[in-house]
Enzyme design. Structure first.
Site, mmCIF file in Angstrom:
data_model
loop_
_atom_site.group_PDB
_atom_site.id
_atom_site.type_symbol
_atom_site.label_atom_id
_atom_site.label_comp_id
_atom_site.label_asym_id
_atom_site.label_seq_id
_atom_site.Cartn_x
_atom_site.Cartn_y
_atom_site.Cartn_z
ATOM 1 N N HIS A 103 -1.821 -1.669 7.646
ATOM 2 C CA HIS A 103 -2.403 -0.330 7.735
ATOM 3 C C HIS A 103 -3.609 -0.222 6.809
ATOM 4 C CE1 HIS A 103 1.334 0.619 9.703
ATOM 5 N NE2 HIS A 103 2.027 0.423 8.604
ATOM 6 N N GLU A 121 2.969 3.226 2.177
ATOM 7 C CA GLU A 121 4.355 3.555 2.489
ATOM 8 C C GLU A 121 5.298 2.873 1.509
ATOM 9 O OE1 GLU A 121 5.675 0.643 6.066
ATOM 10 O OE2 GLU A 121 3.964 1.936 6.536
ATOM 11 N N HIS A 179 2.875 -6.773 6.752
ATOM 12 C CA HIS A 179 4.301 -6.546 6.540
ATOM 13 C C HIS A 179 5.051 -6.441 7.860
ATOM 14 C CE1 HIS A 179 2.612 -2.494 7.115
ATOM 15 N NE2 HIS A 179 3.810 -2.173 7.618
ATOM 16 N N ARG A 199 -1.673 -4.432 14.693
ATOM 17 C CA ARG A 199 -0.682 -5.492 14.896
ATOM 18 C C ARG A 199 -1.350 -6.865 14.887
ATOM 19 N NH1 ARG A 199 0.341 -2.369 19.308
ATOM 20 N NH2 ARG A 199 1.879 -0.730 18.976
#
Length: 332
Positions: A103, A121, A179, A199
């Site tokens: 991200h 996150e 991740h 992705r």
């Protein structure tokens, strides 16, 4: 207006890697297989949480913020975020590996908006199966052309930094970290409210129509940290009837609240902040500063406005809560 402690209707998402554990966590009432995500508190425009607490029933989170942002966030944080709620809380049930992804940060997607689009996150591990695994970055410094080669050839997992998660672990996943949540992991995810995801690998999976999901290699290369990762579970030690700081970042703060009998006079580390409380185990009664009472059951999240602090807790069944709040604003 004195706001209540706010409960919202979860937003369930069926995914190719979902299962039954979110339903099990919530007492088995859903009777639905394939739930991969439960958005517990979301300000996303196309998936905005709706209040089920009686006095404000039917209000969306964003409508609440239009009318009561100052009461919810507190005056200091209202000055920073305005009427945009800055967090998203979700449950994730990975019965198969999620895609390897990355991200961007706020800085990489542009400035000038109070509604952040970057995505930092963190993961709190609720439960794991034997041999569960997560990816947190790369196993070694990797040039861009090699990363592309690993992704295209399907070898990216072999060159990633793997960590074994355990129940109760907490992991910080900063923007830019390549991740993936691995098969066998049930977790609580705290994040900035963004779904911008690039992705790099999706295990050659296809949907029911035989279509594979798009990869975003060029975009990923622009934001990914290509250095060797040293990320591990963040250490902390909790005790009965105590509040323990687990993780503090510029975007959110996470604490563990272990209620064996009673805890009184709780407020977040930045005392002017609101808090989102998620019961990952047990059941407890919450009483706020206005003597309003709510029972929080396993698998349920509530939003406690800033003006409702401090709180007291009484265990009905020995309870384990995750409290997510906002840090004190830093000076420019």
């Amino acid at each position: 207006m004195i706001l209540p402690i706010l409960e919202f209707k979860p937003i369930y998402r069926n995914t190719i890697w979902g299962g039954t554990r979110i339903s099990d966590l919530k007492g088995g009432a859903l009777k639905v297989n394939g739930i991969g995500e439960s958005l517990e508190l979301s300000p996303l425009e196309d998936a905005c949480s709706v209040v089920i607490t009686e006095s404000l029933k039917g209000y969306s989170l964003n409508k609440l913020m239009m009318h009561y942002a100052k009461e919810i966030l507190g005056e200091t944080l209202f000055a920073k975020y305005g009427k945009h709620f800055p967090l998203l809380i979700k449950l994730i049930d990975a019965t198969d590996n999620l895609s390897i992804q990355v991200h961007p940060s706020d800085e990489e997607v542009g400035k000038g908006s109070n509604k952040p689009r970057g995505k930092n996150e963190a993961w709190y591990i609720i439960d794991t199966e034997e041999n569960a695994d997560i990816i947190l970055g790369l196993a070694q410094d990797t040039p861009p052309h090699e990363l592309v080669d690993y992704a295209i050839s399907g070898r990216l997992p072999d060159f990633s930094h793997h960590v074994t998660p355990h129940k109760g672990d907490i992991f910080n996943v900063p923007a830019g970290t390549i991740h993936a949540v691995g098969k066998g992991t049930l977790l609580l995810e705290v994040q900035q409210p963004s779904e911008t995801t690039y992705r790099l690998w999706d295990y050659d999976r296809v949907d029911k129509e035989g279509r594979s999901r798009a990869l975003h290699l060029n975009e990923a290369l622009e934001v990914a940290n290509l250095s060797q990762s040293t990320l591990r579970a963040v250490p902390y030690r909790s005790l009965p009837n105590s509040i323990t700081l687990m993780l503090s970042t510029p975007h959110f703060v996470m604490e563990n609240i272990w209620i064996k009998s009673e805890i009184g006079n709780y407020a977040p580390p930045f005392k002017e902040s609101c808090a989102i409380l998620t019961a990952v185990d047990g059941e407890c009664i919450i009483e706020d500063a206005h003597k309003q009472v709510l029972t929080l059951t396993k698998g349920t999240s509530v939003l406690v406005p800033s003006t409702n602090m401090p709180l007291s807790f009484k265990a009905m069944k020995e309870a384990n809560l995750v409290s997510t709040s906002l840090p004190a604003p830093t000076q420019p």
